[in-house]
Design a protein around this motif. Structure first.
Motif, PDB file in Angstrom:
ATOM      1  N   ALA A 266     -39.101  32.864 -19.254  1.00 49.58           N
ATOM      2  CA  ALA A 266     -37.658  32.764 -19.073  1.00 49.58           C
ATOM      3  C   ALA A 266     -37.116  33.922 -18.251  1.00 49.58           C
ATOM      4  N   THR A 267     -37.677  35.106 -18.446  1.00 42.81           N
ATOM      5  CA  THR A 267     -37.212  36.277 -17.698  1.00 42.81           C
ATOM      6  C   THR A 267     -37.465  36.097 -16.207  1.00 42.81           C
ATOM      7  N   GLU A 270     -35.142  33.314 -14.725  1.00 47.54           N
ATOM      8  CA  GLU A 270     -33.696  33.369 -14.974  1.00 47.54           C
ATOM      9  C   GLU A 270     -32.889  33.264 -13.691  1.00 47.54           C
ATOM     10  N   ASN A 271     -33.183  34.107 -12.714  1.00 53.40           N
ATOM     11  CA  ASN A 271     -32.413  34.081 -11.475  1.00 53.40           C
ATOM     12  C   ASN A 271     -32.741  32.867 -10.621  1.00 53.40           C
ATOM     13  N   VAL A 272     -33.949  32.325 -10.777  1.00 53.75           N
ATOM     14  CA  VAL A 272     -34.320  31.113 -10.049  1.00 53.75           C
ATOM     15  C   VAL A 272     -33.354  29.981 -10.413  1.00 53.75           C
ATOM     16  N   THR A 273     -33.049  29.854 -11.693  1.00 54.89           N
ATOM     17  CA  THR A 273     -32.181  28.772 -12.142  1.00 54.89           C
ATOM     18  C   THR A 273     -30.734  29.007 -11.744  1.00 54.89           C
ATOM     19  N   ARG A 274     -30.398  30.234 -11.375  1.00 54.31           N
ATOM     20  CA  ARG A 274     -29.030  30.537 -10.959  1.00 54.31           C
ATOM     21  C   ARG A 274     -28.811  30.368  -9.456  1.00 54.31           C
ATOM     22  N   VAL A 283     -38.124  24.523  -5.787  1.00 52.15           N
ATOM     23  CA  VAL A 283     -39.312  23.920  -6.368  1.00 52.15           C
ATOM     24  C   VAL A 283     -40.321  25.023  -6.648  1.00 52.15           C
ATOM     25  N   VAL A 284     -40.937  24.995  -7.815  1.00 42.58           N
ATOM     26  CA  VAL A 284     -42.008  25.940  -8.136  1.00 42.58           C
ATOM     27  C   VAL A 284     -43.286  25.342  -7.576  1.00 42.58           C
ATOM     28  N   GLY A 285     -43.649  25.803  -6.379  1.00 44.91           N
ATOM     29  CA  GLY A 285     -44.759  25.184  -5.663  1.00 44.91           C
ATOM     30  C   GLY A 285     -46.126  25.553  -6.170  1.00 44.91           C
ATOM     31  N   GLY A 354     -40.460  23.449 -19.379  1.00 48.82           N
ATOM     32  CA  GLY A 354     -39.107  23.316 -19.894  1.00 48.82           C
ATOM     33  C   GLY A 354     -38.062  23.851 -18.927  1.00 48.82           C
ATOM     34  N   ILE A 355     -38.460  24.837 -18.110  1.00 47.32           N
ATOM     35  CA  ILE A 355     -37.549  25.408 -17.114  1.00 47.32           C
ATOM     36  C   ILE A 355     -37.729  24.734 -15.762  1.00 47.32           C
TER      37      ILE A 355
END
Length: 437
Positions: A266-267, A270-274, A283-285, A354-355
């Motif tokens: 999650a840490t 965090e900024n990726v989701t923002r 996309v997390v390639g 989940g993220i």
């Protein structure tokens, strides 16, 4: 409306280590060498090909291209819920000079893979994974060397030429190819981000000058999400930022406990989701189930690990345990994994999914390996630490008459435009290419 609108979540795997070999994915290709000094050992596809010579390298690589990924692998992944695949390809498949040791001939096998994806219903991202001069100096660029890519305009022009041919391939397979990654992991430590953005903009103009019907995908150069704005331009359309999230290539993170690794998911995200996704998605390639670097050759052929302290420059073991050995739960034999470690792998993967499911999606690295269990998607599903999803991939209808593959077939079909172009690329026949493009 663009066909890219409302695509749903990308759930993909990387077909890595096939058209650009990496030692940790298929170590048997590299274990064949027996030289007098470590310095002489091949460490990447460049030195692998140089050591064998073109004829033998071609023989071994053609066998590898033909067998390491099969239609059955793709069908199995689709049944598990995979709906995309990412296909890394080195520039030398498109643009090879006589003084380079690489061998070409990958494109017919790439097209066979695209044909299978079409039949099964998988969407495809084509990924230019290696550039002339190496864009990052890692073996995953094809040449583990001090990066020279942006130091030469010739290198840039050759990269753009490879990208042009890759885009043409995407156009010819437009019912299958939905994304083009213009370059994997260019090094921001080697070149200013502004220079990398200049290349990105040149690449955008090239791709969009040929087609508006694919995602234009760029890598974040390992910048933090708060700085991604330096790597994008306001005029881009249907663009995706590709970020790679791993927890084993850092001296501090390798010391974390299992619970801390799960918290770190999650840490790190965090900024990726923002990140502002109104103009560009994320996309997390690449990601995996691994939290240690014991995997053989994961840090490069002939290099050790931070975990047990054998990596040059580390000096002492960094694992969070009393005894730091690359055995048992941290070895290459999954049959030796404890029940508790398997449960951790499942929790760690679930925490990531989940993220990543809330973003544009993800691609697991890798679809399979020879002996790297935490990096092997198919094994992870079979062993229970990677979940299955409902199948969403649906077979696509071909836009042209079915053709018999010219790979491993005794009954050749009449030549189509795709097959003529395939021959042109394989033979370097510019005149023939001009007829069909």
């Amino acid at each position: 409306m663009s066909r890219l609108a409302d695509m749903g979540t990308i759930r993909g795997t990387n077909i890595g280590g096939v058209f650009l070999i990496e030692p940790f994915i298929r170590p048997s290709l590299f274990d064949q060498f027996n030289t007098s000094t470590v310095a002489e050992l091949p460490v990447d596809e460049w030195t692998f090909s140089a050591a064998l010579g073109k004829a033998e390298a071609r023989r071994q690589l053609e066998e590898h291209w033909d067998t390491f990924v099969t239609r059955d692998h793709l069908e199995e992944m689709a049944e598990y819920g995979i709906n995309w695949i990412r296909i890394p390809i080195g520039y030398w498949a498109f643009n090879l000079t006589a003084d380079e040791p690489f061998v070409d001939g990958q494109i017919p096998y790439v097209e066979r893979l695209l044909g299978w994806a079409q039949e099964i219903g998988l969407k495809v991202e084509l990924d230019l994974h290696g550039a002339p001069g190496s864009q990052n100096g890692y073996d995953n660029s094809g040449h583990r060397v001090s990066p020279q890519w942006l130091y030469s305009r010739i290198n840039v022009d050759r990269t753009l030429d490879a990208l042009r041919q890759m885009t043409q391939l995407a156009i010819e397979w437009s019912d299958v190819v939905y994304g083009i990654q213009i370059l994997n992991e260019p090094s921001r430590w080697k070149w200013p981000v502004s220079q990398i953005l200049e290349f990105y903009n040149e690449a955008y103009d090239l791709v969009r000058g040929m087609t508006d019907d694919v995602f234009f995908m760029v890598h974040d150069t390992f910048l933090g999400p708060n700085d991604w704005g330096q790597l994008v331009s306001a005029n881009w359309t249907d663009a995706l930022m590709d970020t790679h999230i791993y927890q084993m290539f850092d001296n501090y993170i390798i010391t974390l406990s299992e619970s801390a690794h799960i918290d770190m998911v999650a840490t790190m995200a965090e900024n990726v989701t923002r990140f502002d996704r109104t103009s560009i998605g994320v996309v997390v390639g690449e990601f995996s189930a691994a939290t240690h670097d014991c995997t053989r050759y994961i840090n490069g052929f002939g290099r050790g690990s931070r975990w047990d302290g054998s990596l040059e420059g580390v000096g002492h073991p960094l694992c969070p345990l009393a005894t730091c050995t690359c055995t048992g739960d941290y070895g290459g034999d999954y049959t030796q994994f404890s029940a508790s470690y398997r449960a951790f792998l499942s929790r760690y993967v679930d925490a990531q999914l989940g993220i990543y499911d809330e973003l544009a999606g993800w691609f697991y690295w890798n679809f399979r390996t020879e002996s790297a269990p935490e990096w092997d998607y198919l094994l992870g599903v079979q062993q229970g630490w990677f979940p299955k999803f409902p199948r969403t991939a649906e077979p696509l209808v071909s836009k042209e008459e079915p053709e018999v593959s010219d790979i491993g077939s005794a009954s050749p079909a009449p030549p189509s435009a795709r097959r003529l172009r395939r021959a042109a690329l394989a033979l370097g026949a510019a005149a023939l290419l001009a007829v069909v493009v």
